[in-house]
Write a protein that holds these residues in place. Structure first.
Motif, PDB file in Angstrom:
ATOM      1  N   ILE A 258       0.842  -1.196   0.000  1.00 51.72           N
ATOM      2  CA  ILE A 258       0.000   0.000   0.000  1.00 51.72           C
ATOM      3  C   ILE A 258       0.883   1.253   0.000  1.00 51.72           C
ATOM      4  CG2 ILE A 258      -1.852   1.241   1.159  1.00 51.72           C
ATOM      5  CD1 ILE A 258      -2.642  -1.521   0.152  1.00 51.72           C
ATOM      6  N   VAL A 259       0.680   2.113  -0.990  1.00 52.57           N
ATOM      7  CA  VAL A 259       1.423   3.370  -1.079  1.00 52.57           C
ATOM      8  C   VAL A 259       0.643   4.507  -0.441  1.00 52.57           C
ATOM      9  CG1 VAL A 259       2.476   5.050  -2.649  1.00 52.57           C
ATOM     10  CG2 VAL A 259       2.576   2.608  -3.187  1.00 52.57           C
ATOM     11  N   GLU A 260      -0.656   4.578  -0.724  1.00 50.99           N
ATOM     12  CA  GLU A 260      -1.455   5.714  -0.277  1.00 50.99           C
ATOM     13  C   GLU A 260      -2.928   5.325  -0.242  1.00 50.99           C
ATOM     14  OE1 GLU A 260      -0.898   9.088  -2.755  1.00 50.99           O
ATOM     15  OE2 GLU A 260      -1.640  10.544  -1.290  1.00 50.99           O
ATOM     16  N   ILE A 261      -3.679   5.932   0.683  1.00 49.63           N
ATOM     17  CA  ILE A 261      -5.121   5.721   0.787  1.00 49.63           C
ATOM     18  C   ILE A 261      -5.799   7.086   0.725  1.00 49.63           C
ATOM     19  CG2 ILE A 261      -6.984   4.781   2.187  1.00 49.63           C
ATOM     20  CD1 ILE A 261      -4.934   2.982   3.552  1.00 49.63           C
ATOM     21  N   LEU A 262      -6.721   7.255  -0.211  1.00 54.71           N
ATOM     22  CA  LEU A 262      -7.406   8.535  -0.375  1.00 54.71           C
ATOM     23  C   LEU A 262      -8.904   8.311  -0.513  1.00 54.71           C
ATOM     24  CD1 LEU A 262      -4.812   8.533  -2.731  1.00 54.71           C
ATOM     25  CD2 LEU A 262      -5.137  10.951  -2.251  1.00 54.71           C
ATOM     26  N   SER A 263      -9.670   9.322  -0.163  1.00 54.99           N
ATOM     27  CA  SER A 263     -11.107   9.293  -0.391  1.00 54.99           C
ATOM     28  C   SER A 263     -11.381   9.529  -1.871  1.00 54.99           C
ATOM     29  CB  SER A 263     -11.801  10.357   0.446  1.00 54.99           C
ATOM     30  OG  SER A 263     -13.158  10.486   0.075  1.00 54.99           O
ATOM     31  N   ALA A 264     -12.367   8.842  -2.411  1.00 55.83           N
ATOM     32  CA  ALA A 264     -12.713   9.019  -3.824  1.00 55.83           C
ATOM     33  C   ALA A 264     -13.201  10.429  -4.112  1.00 55.83           C
ATOM     34  CB  ALA A 264     -13.767   8.001  -4.242  1.00 55.83           C
ATOM     35  N   ILE A 279      -8.583   6.008 -16.323  1.00 59.10           N
ATOM     36  CA  ILE A 279      -7.280   6.344 -15.767  1.00 59.10           C
ATOM     37  C   ILE A 279      -7.511   7.204 -14.527  1.00 59.10           C
ATOM     38  CG2 ILE A 279      -5.073   7.507 -16.161  1.00 59.10           C
ATOM     39  CD1 ILE A 279      -5.393   5.028 -17.821  1.00 59.10           C
ATOM     40  N   ALA A 280      -6.835   6.877 -13.433  1.00 59.67           N
ATOM     41  CA  ALA A 280      -6.916   7.694 -12.230  1.00 59.67           C
ATOM     42  C   ALA A 280      -5.820   8.748 -12.276  1.00 59.67           C
ATOM     43  CB  ALA A 280      -6.764   6.831 -10.983  1.00 59.67           C
ATOM     44  N   ASN A 281      -6.217   9.989 -12.086  1.00 64.00           N
ATOM     45  CA  ASN A 281      -5.258  11.097 -12.034  1.00 64.00           C
ATOM     46  C   ASN A 281      -5.160  11.542 -10.576  1.00 64.00           C
ATOM     47  OD1 ASN A 281      -3.896  13.593 -12.153  1.00 64.00           O
ATOM     48  ND2 ASN A 281      -4.623  13.947 -14.245  1.00 64.00           N
ATOM     49  N   ILE A 282      -4.016  11.238  -9.951  1.00 69.26           N
ATOM     50  CA  ILE A 282      -3.801  11.575  -8.544  1.00 69.26           C
ATOM     51  C   ILE A 282      -2.661  12.578  -8.468  1.00 69.26           C
ATOM     52  CG2 ILE A 282      -3.204  10.676  -6.267  1.00 69.26           C
ATOM     53  CD1 ILE A 282      -4.377   8.008  -7.099  1.00 69.26           C
ATOM     54  N   ARG A 283      -3.038  13.827  -8.192  1.00 70.55           N
ATOM     55  CA  ARG A 283      -2.071  14.928  -8.126  1.00 70.55           C
ATOM     56  C   ARG A 283      -1.187  14.972  -9.363  1.00 70.55           C
ATOM     57  NH1 ARG A 283      -2.275  13.239  -2.772  1.00 70.55           N
ATOM     58  NH2 ARG A 283      -0.566  11.789  -3.144  1.00 70.55           N
ATOM     59  N   GLY A 284      -1.791  14.768 -10.525  1.00 67.68           N
ATOM     60  CA  GLY A 284      -1.073  14.865 -11.781  1.00 67.68           C
ATOM     61  C   GLY A 284      -0.426  13.580 -12.250  1.00 67.68           C
ATOM     62  N   GLN A 285      -0.395  12.543 -11.414  1.00 66.95           N
ATOM     63  CA  GLN A 285       0.176  11.264 -11.816  1.00 66.95           C
ATOM     64  C   GLN A 285      -0.925  10.356 -12.339  1.00 66.95           C
ATOM     65  OE1 GLN A 285       1.955   8.928  -8.722  1.00 66.95           O
ATOM     66  NE2 GLN A 285       3.092   7.635 -10.131  1.00 66.95           N
ATOM     67  N   VAL A 311     -10.023   5.170  -2.607  1.00 62.90           N
ATOM     68  CA  VAL A 311      -9.047   4.819  -3.651  1.00 62.90           C
ATOM     69  C   VAL A 311      -7.722   4.483  -2.975  1.00 62.90           C
ATOM     70  CG1 VAL A 311      -7.745   5.645  -5.645  1.00 62.90           C
ATOM     71  CG2 VAL A 311     -10.156   6.245  -5.400  1.00 62.90           C
ATOM     72  N   ILE A 312      -7.196   3.317  -3.298  1.00 59.74           N
ATOM     73  CA  ILE A 312      -5.931   2.853  -2.721  1.00 59.74           C
ATOM     74  C   ILE A 312      -4.894   2.769  -3.839  1.00 59.74           C
ATOM     75  CG2 ILE A 312      -4.774   0.992  -1.468  1.00 59.74           C
ATOM     76  CD1 ILE A 312      -7.477   0.178  -0.368  1.00 59.74           C
ATOM     77  N   ALA A 323      -4.155   2.232  -9.279  1.00 56.80           N
ATOM     78  CA  ALA A 323      -5.185   2.715  -8.358  1.00 56.80           C
ATOM     79  C   ALA A 323      -6.316   1.693  -8.278  1.00 56.80           C
ATOM     80  CB  ALA A 323      -5.717   4.070  -8.824  1.00 56.80           C
ATOM     81  N   LEU A 324      -6.714   1.370  -7.068  1.00 53.49           N
ATOM     82  CA  LEU A 324      -7.767   0.390  -6.827  1.00 53.49           C
ATOM     83  C   LEU A 324      -8.879   1.057  -6.040  1.00 53.49           C
ATOM     84  CD1 LEU A 324      -8.285  -2.658  -7.331  1.00 53.49           C
ATOM     85  CD2 LEU A 324      -7.445  -3.064  -5.019  1.00 53.49           C
TER      86      LEU A 324
END
Length: 624
Positions: A258-264, A279-285, A311-312, A323-324
């Motif tokens: 697990i790298v990071e856990i965020l709310s959808a 595609i999940a865009n998380i802070r530009g990645q 989102v994990i 992203a899962l």
């Protein structure tokens, strides 16, 4: 035998609690008692797997004595904590990393006697190895009183190997600079010895330690030594895991993935589509995206994408994150894992089963299996690491759809190639490109590979090249730029040049030529089949010819021989002799000085460009 007795007693207690539960009306109280009994069983099983670390430490004194003889050093080894117990499977997993660390400490860290005395140290070096238990971790420390890591030398090595740029190096903290010692193939040794210095140690140490769920930390004391701390899980049978809820059921993922856990609903998280691919865009990645219910073929409990979902970011052992999307993160627990039933193992999505303290069984998910299920194949993930983005995959992978990489060819045209043959993208320096036998090749280390689709107009900048592989052979394809990855969903096979183009595919509403990958690997496609043979005149003590000249010729695409029996069939003869050559039309004379004070003709031995040009001239005259 105490562990076995505890296990038998715990088993009997479970049977008694189950019988009581069957006839009890107070189910909550019965479940609590049963949960407590299950915990006792877990502790008993874990205790049976433990062995003293002495089994690992006992072989180290002899190893140090042998190295003292080889290195002509005096080293005192101190060991503490031999009675600390670790999982029996961990003993063998730690043997190689500990040996690597000890060899590096003796060879690189501990100075020679004269150097130690001059710096005010004792003639004998000291290496300390200790083990202790801290909470649910085992800490193994290896400390020496040698010279430590020379950051200036480390800087020159990482810059020379282009691991980081100078600007990046200057922006790193001291801890981040020390982390570069784990780069693959990096060594700060001045020479290769029988003990160490081949640059294959520290990256292997970290990989092996991480494989058993551990971490490695460095504390550098320049001039006074280095401390290496290995933090390991208490036992391999118990792993920290994240408990997830999806489709109404409970699942778990190893916490190490697990790298990071965020709310959808987080403002830094957004869902994009390339065609129909999410595609999940998380802070530009940009990361490959999938819902866990879709991957496991479950019915979601909520149809709204942001209805309290999570989102994990998962990083499998392959190193490429994705992203899962899950329904809910329930808890973090330490789970006792047992093998998954064969009927579930076939899917590749599950790594084991477990029974948490609440008594409700959960399936442990396999991060690598999930990555494969959402379409992250090996070739895609390796390429994605190089570009900084990843292959987009549909959430449901019922059928493997091949993808194509769209790029600008060296001649300026937009073309595509099947992604399955693309290994990765590399930036090639002009100095690594050589004109050989009418074509061009890339020379990196001991690998010599042909370049296709390259005119030779390189300039001074690095050149983007796609590294192609058919599983055995390597080719490089020069490109101007890389655009995107598209699924091959429409083919037109009526092409006018079938030897060059396999078909025409539709990419973003426009037709694009798909290169014939088969043709690129054909033997008659300009590959270097029989490089020219260069015979080098040298006596048995000809160190320059063997250590300097021969590697240069090999890197330039030629075969090299010092055997006098090959003189007659050699294409070119290289000599430093000033005598009249017996075969002048094949002979090139190498001069020791750039200023020719003799009447003979020749080429300065360090004038590489003119030397290669002279060899090519001899070869062309021989053909004509």
């Amino acid at each position: 035998m105490n562990g076995v007795s505890d296990l038998v007693l715990a088993r009997n207690e479970v049977s008694r609690q189950l019988r009581r539960l069957h006839g009890s009306t107070d189910t909550d109280q019965a479940f609590e008692r049963l949960s407590s009994t299950v915990s006792e069983i877990r502790d008993a099983v874990g205790h049976m797997r433990m062995q003293p670390i002495e089994r690992l430490f006992s072989a180290l004194p002899r190893l140090v004595r042998d190295m003292c003889i080889e290195l002509d050093k005096e080293i005192k080894l101190e060991i503490d904590g031999s009675d600390v117990e670790i999982d029996r499977e961990m003993v063998e997993s730690l043997r190689d990393p500990l040996t690597h660390i000890l060899r590096n400490a003796a060879d690189h860290g501990i100075e020679q006697k004269a150097e130690r005395i001059a710096s005010g140290k004792g003639a004998a070096g000291r290496i300390f190895i200790g083990a202790r238990q801290t909470g649910n971790q085992i800490v193994v420390e290896i400390r020496d009183d040698g010279r430590g890591i020379d950051l200036d030398k480390l800087r020159s090595r990482v810059l020379a190997r282009k691991i980081v740029t100078e600007a990046k190096w200057n922006s790193l903290s001291e801890k981040e600079k020390l982390e570069l010692i784990f780069a693959a193939g990096l060594s700060t040794a001045d020479k290769v010895t029988a003990v160490s210095g081949r640059g294959v140690g520290m990256d292997i140490v970290r990989n092996n330690v991480q494989a058993i769920g551990g971490t490695i930390e460095l504390e550098n004391m320049p001039g006074n030594g280095l401390l290496i701390s290995l933090r390991l899980p208490l036992t391999l049978s118990i792993i920290p895991a994240l408990i997830l809820k999806a489709g109404g059921g409970l699942y778990s993922l190893p916490r190490s993935t697990i790298v990071e856990i965020l709310s959808a609903s987080n403002k830094h998280v957004s869902l994009e589509f390339i065609g129909e691919l999410p595609i999940a865009n998380i802070r530009g990645q940009r990361l490959s995206f999938a819902r866990l219910e879709t991957v496991l073929q479950l019915e979601p409990q909520s149809t709204k994408p942001d209805h309290g979902r999570t989102v994990i970011v998962v990083r499998p052992p392959s190193g490429v994150p994705f992203a899962l999307d899950v329904e809910l993160v329930v808890d973090i627990e330490e789970l006792v894992v047992k093998p998954v039933p064969p009927i579930l193992a076939k899917s590749g999505r599950y790594a084991g089963t477990s029974l948490p303290d609440n008594g409700r069984p959960v399936l442990l998910l396999d991060a690598s299996g999930l990555a494969e299920a959402i379409g992250l194949k090996d070739s895609d993930t390796r390429f994605g690491r190089q570009l900084g983005w990843h292959n987009e995959a549909d959430a449901v992978v019922e059928e493997c759809v091949e993808s194509a990489l769209v790029f600008e060819d060296w001649d300026g045209a937009t073309r595509a190639i099947r992604l399955s043959v693309v290994d990765r993208m590399e930036d090639i320096l002009p100095s690594e490109i050589h004109a050989v036998a009418g074509g061009f090749c890339v020379s990196r280390g001991d690998e010599l590979s042909e370049i296709v689709g390259f005119s030779g107009e390189a300039g001074l900048e690095e050149i983007k090249m796609l590294r192609l592989s058919d599983g055995f052979n390597i080719r490089y394809l020069a490109v101007r730029d890389v655009f995107d990855i598209f699924p091959i969903n429409r083919l037109s096979v009526s092409v006018q040049l079938p030897d060059t183009f396999e078909a025409v595919i539709e990419c973003d509403g426009r037709p694009v030529e798909l290169l014939n990958a088969y043709r690129l690997f054909e033997n008659d496609a300009g590959s270097i089949r029989n490089p020219a043979l260069c015979f080098v005149e040298a006596d048995d003590t000809g160190g320059w010819e063997r250590t300097i000249l021969a590697p240069l010729l090999t890197a330039s695409g030629y075969r090299v021989s010092f055997d006098d029996n090959d003189r007659g069939q050699a294409d070119v003869i290289l000599t430093r002799s000033l005598e009249l050559p017996t075969v002048p039309e094949k002979t090139i004379r190498l001069l020791d000085s750039a200023t020719n004070d003799t009447v003979v003709e020749g080429i300065y031995k360090y004038d590489r460009n003119n030397l290669v040009a002279a060899i090519e001239t001899k070869l062309r005259r021989a053909v004509s």
